[in-house]
Design a protein around this motif. Structure first.
Motif, PDB file in Angstrom:
ATOM      1  N   THR A  15      80.619-145.788  26.014  1.00  0.00           N
ATOM      2  CA  THR A  15      79.981-145.362  24.821  1.00  0.00           C
ATOM      3  C   THR A  15      79.038-146.608  24.346  1.00  0.00           C
ATOM      4  O   THR A  15      78.045-146.271  23.604  1.00  0.00           O
ATOM      5  CB  THR A  15      81.011-144.992  23.730  1.00  0.00           C
ATOM      6  OG1 THR A  15      81.626-143.786  24.323  1.00  0.00           O
ATOM      7  CG2 THR A  15      80.354-144.643  22.377  1.00  0.00           C
ATOM      8  N   GLY A  18      76.226-146.968  26.039  1.00  0.00           N
ATOM      9  CA  GLY A  18      75.078-146.032  25.708  1.00  0.00           C
ATOM     10  C   GLY A  18      74.525-146.256  24.417  1.00  0.00           C
ATOM     11  O   GLY A  18      73.452-145.697  24.228  1.00  0.00           O
ATOM     12  N   GLN A  19      75.231-146.699  23.458  1.00  0.00           N
ATOM     13  CA  GLN A  19      74.619-147.053  22.032  1.00  0.00           C
ATOM     14  C   GLN A  19      73.798-148.064  22.346  1.00  0.00           C
ATOM     15  O   GLN A  19      72.503-148.166  21.785  1.00  0.00           O
ATOM     16  CB  GLN A  19      75.791-147.409  21.231  1.00  0.00           C
ATOM     17  CG  GLN A  19      76.559-146.350  20.783  1.00  0.00           C
ATOM     18  CD  GLN A  19      78.118-146.944  20.015  1.00  0.00           C
ATOM     19  OE1 GLN A  19      78.480-147.931  20.118  1.00  0.00           O
ATOM     20  NE2 GLN A  19      78.801-146.066  19.316  1.00  0.00           N
ATOM     21  N   ILE A  21      71.806-148.706  24.828  1.00  0.00           N
ATOM     22  CA  ILE A  21      70.663-148.046  25.293  1.00  0.00           C
ATOM     23  C   ILE A  21      69.734-146.990  24.611  1.00  0.00           C
ATOM     24  O   ILE A  21      68.726-147.447  24.558  1.00  0.00           O
ATOM     25  CB  ILE A  21      71.192-147.113  26.612  1.00  0.00           C
ATOM     26  CG1 ILE A  21      71.859-147.763  27.812  1.00  0.00           C
ATOM     27  CG2 ILE A  21      69.952-146.288  27.086  1.00  0.00           C
ATOM     28  CD1 ILE A  21      72.451-146.906  28.730  1.00  0.00           C
ATOM     29  N   MET A  22      70.574-146.574  23.570  1.00  0.00           N
ATOM     30  CA  MET A  22      69.865-145.778  22.559  1.00  0.00           C
ATOM     31  C   MET A  22      69.009-146.796  21.632  1.00  0.00           C
ATOM     32  O   MET A  22      67.798-146.501  21.350  1.00  0.00           O
ATOM     33  CB  MET A  22      70.615-144.930  21.715  1.00  0.00           C
ATOM     34  CG  MET A  22      71.252-143.844  22.553  1.00  0.00           C
ATOM     35  SD  MET A  22      72.608-142.594  21.645  1.00  0.00           S
ATOM     36  CE  MET A  22      72.665-143.246  19.984  1.00  0.00           C
ATOM     37  N   LEU A  23      69.706-148.038  21.322  1.00  0.00           N
ATOM     38  CA  LEU A  23      68.820-148.993  20.293  1.00  0.00           C
ATOM     39  C   LEU A  23      67.577-149.586  21.274  1.00  0.00           C
ATOM     40  O   LEU A  23      66.552-149.433  20.840  1.00  0.00           O
ATOM     41  CB  LEU A  23      69.775-150.134  20.424  1.00  0.00           C
ATOM     42  CG  LEU A  23      70.760-150.003  19.216  1.00  0.00           C
ATOM     43  CD1 LEU A  23      71.722-151.078  19.201  1.00  0.00           C
ATOM     44  CD2 LEU A  23      70.033-150.116  17.864  1.00  0.00           C
ATOM     45  N   HIS A  24      67.666-149.739  22.626  1.00  0.00           N
ATOM     46  CA  HIS A  24      66.478-149.986  23.356  1.00  0.00           C
ATOM     47  C   HIS A  24      65.510-148.909  23.502  1.00  0.00           C
ATOM     48  O   HIS A  24      64.446-149.269  23.159  1.00  0.00           O
ATOM     49  CB  HIS A  24      67.039-150.539  24.714  1.00  0.00           C
ATOM     50  CG  HIS A  24      66.055-150.851  25.637  1.00  0.00           C
ATOM     51  ND1 HIS A  24      65.661-149.887  26.820  1.00  0.00           N
ATOM     52  CD2 HIS A  24      65.148-151.998  25.911  1.00  0.00           C
ATOM     53  CE1 HIS A  24      64.619-150.622  27.442  1.00  0.00           C
ATOM     54  NE2 HIS A  24      64.374-151.715  26.734  1.00  0.00           N
ATOM     55  N   ARG A  25      65.815-147.733  23.500  1.00  0.00           N
ATOM     56  CA  ARG A  25      64.838-146.698  23.939  1.00  0.00           C
ATOM     57  C   ARG A  25      64.180-146.564  22.583  1.00  0.00           C
ATOM     58  O   ARG A  25      63.146-145.740  22.128  1.00  0.00           O
ATOM     59  CB  ARG A  25      65.458-145.399  24.321  1.00  0.00           C
ATOM     60  CG  ARG A  25      65.838-145.660  25.788  1.00  0.00           C
ATOM     61  CD  ARG A  25      66.585-144.377  26.420  1.00  0.00           C
ATOM     62  NE  ARG A  25      66.913-144.527  27.750  1.00  0.00           N
ATOM     63  CZ  ARG A  25      67.477-143.778  28.349  1.00  0.00           C
ATOM     64  NH1 ARG A  25      67.956-142.947  28.235  1.00  0.00           N
ATOM     65  NH2 ARG A  25      67.737-144.021  29.799  1.00  0.00           N
ATOM     66  N   ALA A  26      64.847-146.916  21.258  1.00  0.00           N
ATOM     67  CA  ALA A  26      64.290-146.695  19.900  1.00  0.00           C
ATOM     68  C   ALA A  26      63.374-147.818  19.634  1.00  0.00           C
ATOM     69  O   ALA A  26      63.065-147.933  18.527  1.00  0.00           O
ATOM     70  CB  ALA A  26      65.407-146.503  19.151  1.00  0.00           C
ATOM     71  N   ALA A  32      69.588-154.385  21.447  1.00  0.00           N
ATOM     72  CA  ALA A  32      70.212-153.966  22.778  1.00  0.00           C
ATOM     73  C   ALA A  32      70.737-155.028  23.633  1.00  0.00           C
ATOM     74  O   ALA A  32      71.925-154.704  23.962  1.00  0.00           O
ATOM     75  CB  ALA A  32      69.148-152.755  23.589  1.00  0.00           C
ATOM     76  N   TYR A  58      71.179-151.452  32.820  1.00  0.00           N
ATOM     77  CA  TYR A  58      70.626-151.293  31.698  1.00  0.00           C
ATOM     78  C   TYR A  58      70.201-152.740  30.816  1.00  0.00           C
ATOM     79  O   TYR A  58      68.993-152.614  30.569  1.00  0.00           O
ATOM     80  CB  TYR A  58      71.251-150.379  30.683  1.00  0.00           C
ATOM     81  CG  TYR A  58      71.138-148.926  31.379  1.00  0.00           C
ATOM     82  CD1 TYR A  58      69.949-148.137  31.169  1.00  0.00           C
ATOM     83  CD2 TYR A  58      72.128-148.350  31.769  1.00  0.00           C
ATOM     84  CE1 TYR A  58      70.007-146.783  31.754  1.00  0.00           C
ATOM     85  CE2 TYR A  58      72.323-147.163  32.466  1.00  0.00           C
ATOM     86  CZ  TYR A  58      71.121-146.495  32.325  1.00  0.00           C
ATOM     87  OH  TYR A  58      71.098-145.272  32.826  1.00  0.00           O
TER      88      TYR A  58
END
Length: 178
Positions: A15, A18-19, A21-26, A32, A58
């Motif tokens: 988790t 994943g969080q 990764i979401m920061l990076h993609r944002a 991240a 990642y």
């Protein structure tokens, strides 16, 4: 909350990955990278190989320097290879059917085996960025071979397309066509 974390420590690590990764993609690459680095130190060198592979895979994407990206991609590959070869009676030795479509929520061995084409592709791209075409081509061959272990589907086709694009790029740099 603490009881839940103790009951499912693996889920908590994934988790948190994943969080990040979401920061990076944002677009928050630095945060991240900071979170993944903190988690890397928590997991440690003796930590779960699946977690180390996933995190390093990642973490490589958050690097600014291609040499650092290569280092993280190599860590991911090392963790994956160690996990797969250390498993008693691993599925590869028993003639397991093709790996399901893409890394995802399933047994860690299957998920890691599905990562191999992507890991080799990323390392090939790192070598290409560092102007090491022979090393890049060697990794592309490994990416192609490991992609053959995947079941037909979008993940496999996406990898094949990415492998072909990098091959064309390398061939273009060398001044010849495939």
């Amino acid at each position: 909350m603490e009881k839940r974390r103790e009951a499912t420590p693996e889920d908590g690590v994934l988790t948190r990955i994943g969080q990040a990764i979401m920061l990076h993609r944002a677009g928050d690459r630095e945060e991240a990278r900071n979170r993944l680095s903190e988690l890397w130190h928590e997991i440690g060198p003796q930590g779960d190989a699946f977690h180390r592979c996933t995190l390093a895979h990642y973490m490589a994407d958050t690097q600014d320097d291609p040499r650092d990206e290569l280092d993280w991609d190599l860590r991911a590959l090392e963790a994956a290879e160690g996990f797969v070869t250390e498993r008693p009676g691993n599925a590869a030795a028993q003639g397991e059917p093709k790996v399901a479509d893409g890394p995802g929520p399933r047994h860690p061995l299957v998920a890691l085996r599905a990562f191999f084409p992507s890991l080799h592709l990323n390392i090939a791209a790192d070598y290409a960025a560092l102007d090491r075409p022979a090393d890049a081509r060697a990794q592309l061959r490994r990416a192609r071979a490991s992609a053959n272990a995947l079941a037909d589907g979008e993940y496999r086709q996406g990898l094949r397309d990415a492998i072909d694009r990098l091959q064309l790029r390398l061939d273009g740099l060398a001044g010849h066509t495939p």
